[in-house]
Design a protein around this motif. Structure first.
Motif, PDB file in Angstrom:
ATOM      1  N   ASN A  92       0.827  -1.204   0.000  1.00 31.28           N
ATOM      2  CA  ASN A  92       0.000   0.000   0.000  1.00 31.28           C
ATOM      3  C   ASN A  92       0.867   1.263   0.000  1.00 31.28           C
ATOM      4  OD1 ASN A  92      -2.457   1.182  -0.199  1.00 31.28           O
ATOM      5  ND2 ASN A  92      -3.073   0.838   1.914  1.00 31.28           N
ATOM      6  N   LEU A  93       1.848   1.286  -0.904  1.00 31.49           N
ATOM      7  CA  LEU A  93       2.826   2.368  -0.984  1.00 31.49           C
ATOM      8  C   LEU A  93       2.176   3.737  -1.164  1.00 31.49           C
ATOM      9  CD1 LEU A  93       5.805   3.206  -1.162  1.00 31.49           C
ATOM     10  CD2 LEU A  93       5.705   2.722  -3.606  1.00 31.49           C
ATOM     11  N   GLU A  94       1.119   3.801  -1.960  1.00 23.18           N
ATOM     12  CA  GLU A  94       0.486   5.094  -2.214  1.00 23.18           C
ATOM     13  C   GLU A  94      -0.146   5.696  -0.965  1.00 23.18           C
ATOM     14  OE1 GLU A  94      -2.106   3.981  -5.416  1.00 23.18           O
ATOM     15  OE2 GLU A  94      -0.657   4.648  -6.907  1.00 23.18           O
ATOM     16  N   ALA A  95      -0.539   4.849  -0.022  1.00 24.35           N
ATOM     17  CA  ALA A  95      -1.168   5.352   1.197  1.00 24.35           C
ATOM     18  C   ALA A  95      -0.188   6.095   2.096  1.00 24.35           C
ATOM     19  CB  ALA A  95      -1.824   4.204   1.965  1.00 24.35           C
ATOM     20  N   SER A  96       1.114   5.937   1.847  1.00 26.00           N
ATOM     21  CA  SER A  96       2.094   6.646   2.679  1.00 26.00           C
ATOM     22  C   SER A  96       2.004   8.157   2.470  1.00 26.00           C
ATOM     23  CB  SER A  96       3.513   6.178   2.344  1.00 26.00           C
ATOM     24  OG  SER A  96       3.914   6.668   1.084  1.00 26.00           O
ATOM     25  N   ARG A  97       1.562   8.582   1.287  1.00 22.71           N
ATOM     26  CA  ARG A  97       1.405   9.992   0.937  1.00 22.71           C
ATOM     27  C   ARG A  97       2.686  10.799   1.129  1.00 22.71           C
ATOM     28  NH1 ARG A  97      -4.724  11.604   1.714  1.00 22.71           N
ATOM     29  NH2 ARG A  97      -5.597   9.531   1.556  1.00 22.71           N
TER      30      ARG A  97
ATOM     31  N   ARG B 127       5.853  12.862   0.102  1.00 23.82           N
ATOM     32  CA  ARG B 127       6.172  13.758  -1.002  1.00 23.82           C
ATOM     33  C   ARG B 127       7.679  14.040  -1.056  1.00 23.82           C
ATOM     34  NH1 ARG B 127       2.087  12.248  -2.975  1.00 23.82           N
ATOM     35  NH2 ARG B 127       0.094  13.266  -2.759  1.00 23.82           N
ATOM     36  N   ASP B 128       8.343  13.857   0.058  1.00 17.81           N
ATOM     37  CA  ASP B 128       9.775  14.100   0.133  1.00 17.81           C
ATOM     38  C   ASP B 128      10.530  12.970  -0.578  1.00 17.81           C
ATOM     39  OD1 ASP B 128      12.135  15.509   1.301  1.00 17.81           O
ATOM     40  OD2 ASP B 128      12.378  13.553   2.270  1.00 17.81           O
ATOM     41  N   LYS B 129      11.415  13.327  -1.519  1.00 17.74           N
ATOM     42  CA  LYS B 129      12.139  12.323  -2.300  1.00 17.74           C
ATOM     43  C   LYS B 129      12.985  11.415  -1.424  1.00 17.74           C
ATOM     44  CE  LYS B 129      12.469  15.184  -6.427  1.00 17.74           C
ATOM     45  NZ  LYS B 129      13.393  15.896  -7.327  1.00 17.74           N
ATOM     46  N   PHE B 130      13.660  11.993  -0.452  1.00 17.96           N
ATOM     47  CA  PHE B 130      14.528  11.201   0.411  1.00 17.96           C
ATOM     48  C   PHE B 130      13.708  10.206   1.241  1.00 17.96           C
ATOM     49  CE2 PHE B 130      16.813  10.438   4.401  1.00 17.96           C
ATOM     50  CZ  PHE B 130      17.972   9.867   3.889  1.00 17.96           C
ATOM     51  N   ALA B 131      12.628  10.674   1.841  1.00 15.88           N
ATOM     52  CA  ALA B 131      11.787   9.786   2.652  1.00 15.88           C
ATOM     53  C   ALA B 131      11.184   8.673   1.800  1.00 15.88           C
ATOM     54  CB  ALA B 131      10.683  10.590   3.334  1.00 15.88           C
ATOM     55  N   LEU B 132      10.752   9.020   0.583  1.00 18.80           N
ATOM     56  CA  LEU B 132      10.171   8.024  -0.314  1.00 18.80           C
ATOM     57  C   LEU B 132      11.219   7.000  -0.731  1.00 18.80           C
ATOM     58  CD1 LEU B 132       7.601   7.133  -1.717  1.00 18.80           C
ATOM     59  CD2 LEU B 132       8.185   8.632  -3.620  1.00 18.80           C
ATOM     60  N   SER B 133      12.443   7.458  -1.001  1.00 16.00           N
ATOM     61  CA  SER B 133      13.503   6.507  -1.385  1.00 16.00           C
ATOM     62  C   SER B 133      13.860   5.601  -0.203  1.00 16.00           C
ATOM     63  CB  SER B 133      14.736   7.238  -1.903  1.00 16.00           C
ATOM     64  OG  SER B 133      15.381   7.945  -0.872  1.00 16.00           O
ATOM     65  N   GLN B 134      13.844   6.135   1.011  1.00 13.62           N
ATOM     66  CA  GLN B 134      14.097   5.311   2.196  1.00 13.62           C
ATOM     67  C   GLN B 134      13.009   4.246   2.360  1.00 13.62           C
ATOM     68  OE1 GLN B 134      16.782   5.417   4.270  1.00 13.62           O
ATOM     69  NE2 GLN B 134      17.657   6.944   2.920  1.00 13.62           N
ATOM     70  N   LEU B 135      11.758   4.650   2.178  1.00 13.37           N
ATOM     71  CA  LEU B 135      10.651   3.704   2.285  1.00 13.37           C
ATOM     72  C   LEU B 135      10.758   2.625   1.211  1.00 13.37           C
ATOM     73  CD1 LEU B 135       7.999   2.751   3.539  1.00 13.37           C
ATOM     74  CD2 LEU B 135       6.808   4.378   2.034  1.00 13.37           C
ATOM     75  N   CYS B 136      11.103   3.019  -0.009  1.00 17.62           N
ATOM     76  CA  CYS B 136      11.256   2.042  -1.092  1.00 17.62           C
ATOM     77  C   CYS B 136      12.393   1.062  -0.798  1.00 17.62           C
ATOM     78  CB  CYS B 136      11.492   2.739  -2.423  1.00 17.62           C
ATOM     79  SG  CYS B 136      10.001   3.514  -3.074  1.00 17.62           S
ATOM     80  N   GLY B 137      13.461   1.540  -0.161  1.00 17.02           N
ATOM     81  CA  GLY B 137      14.556   0.651   0.238  1.00 17.02           C
ATOM     82  C   GLY B 137      14.105  -0.380   1.261  1.00 17.02           C
ATOM     83  N   VAL B 138      13.338   0.075   2.231  1.00 20.37           N
ATOM     84  CA  VAL B 138      12.815  -0.849   3.251  1.00 20.37           C
ATOM     85  C   VAL B 138      11.868  -1.860   2.611  1.00 20.37           C
ATOM     86  CG1 VAL B 138      11.355  -0.994   5.314  1.00 20.37           C
ATOM     87  CG2 VAL B 138      13.120   0.765   5.161  1.00 20.37           C
ATOM     88  N   ILE B 139      11.033  -1.402   1.706  1.00 25.37           N
ATOM     89  CA  ILE B 139      10.098  -2.304   1.020  1.00 25.37           C
ATOM     90  C   ILE B 139      10.868  -3.316   0.175  1.00 25.37           C
ATOM     91  CG2 ILE B 139       8.344  -2.420  -0.802  1.00 25.37           C
ATOM     92  CD1 ILE B 139       7.144   0.146   0.368  1.00 25.37           C
ATOM     93  N   ALA B 140      11.926  -2.880  -0.518  1.00 29.59           N
ATOM     94  CA  ALA B 140      12.727  -3.797  -1.335  1.00 29.59           C
ATOM     95  C   ALA B 140      13.355  -4.886  -0.479  1.00 29.59           C
ATOM     96  CB  ALA B 140      13.795  -3.022  -2.105  1.00 29.59           C
TER      97      ALA B 140
END
Length: 142
Positions: A33-38, A40-53
């Motif tokens: 449910n990545l879109e629900a994180s809402r 907008r910050d590139k760094f925070a989103l890249s960190q979340l994507c790393g954790v998800i990966a």
């Protein structure tokens, strides 16, 4: 529809495309449910994507362990494997937490062909055996 000529390679490319779509589904509504994180910050989103990966890798390794140990029927209702390794791992972790089982992880990803590809239905299994393509260089006379 495509402007490219249709041949066996076209079908192979579409098969890969559908696998990518399944991965996006896992990232979105079917899993994380990545879109629900809402975010907008590139760094925070890249960190979340790393954790998800990393989580996806862990779940795939867990799913491989479940399949190779012959325990997939506990979390997959299909006689043969009907779920992706990620879904097998996800369901196994949930079950292991509720049952308080020890979680063992398969130590590596194999480069060998999938020992038991996911087939969700008997129709899908039969279609895999009966699939044959004929590439026409011109339209047949009617």
């Amino acid at each position: 529809m495509s402007d490219e000529p249709t041949n066996l390679q076209t079908f192979a490319q579409y098969r890969l495309r559908f696998q990518v779509k399944e991965s996006f589904l896992d990232l979105k509504s079917n899993g994380f449910n990545l879109e629900a994180s809402r975010l907008r910050d590139k760094f925070a989103l890249s960190q979340l994507c790393g954790v998800i990966a990393l989580t996806m890798l862990f779940l795939v390794l867990q799913g491989m362990n479940v399949l190779l140990s012959g325990k997939h029927r506990r979390v997959d209702a299909h006689w043969n494997r009907g779920m992706s390794y990620l879904k097998l791992g996800w369901n196994w972790i949930r079950l292991a937490i509720t049952q308080q089982w020890k979680i063992q992880v398969y130590p590596f990803l194999s480069s060998l062909p999938d020992p038991q590809p996911a087939i969700a239905s008997k129709r899908q299994q039969n279609d895999a055996f009966e699939r044959e393509f004929i590439v026409l260089s011109r339209f047949p006379a009617s």
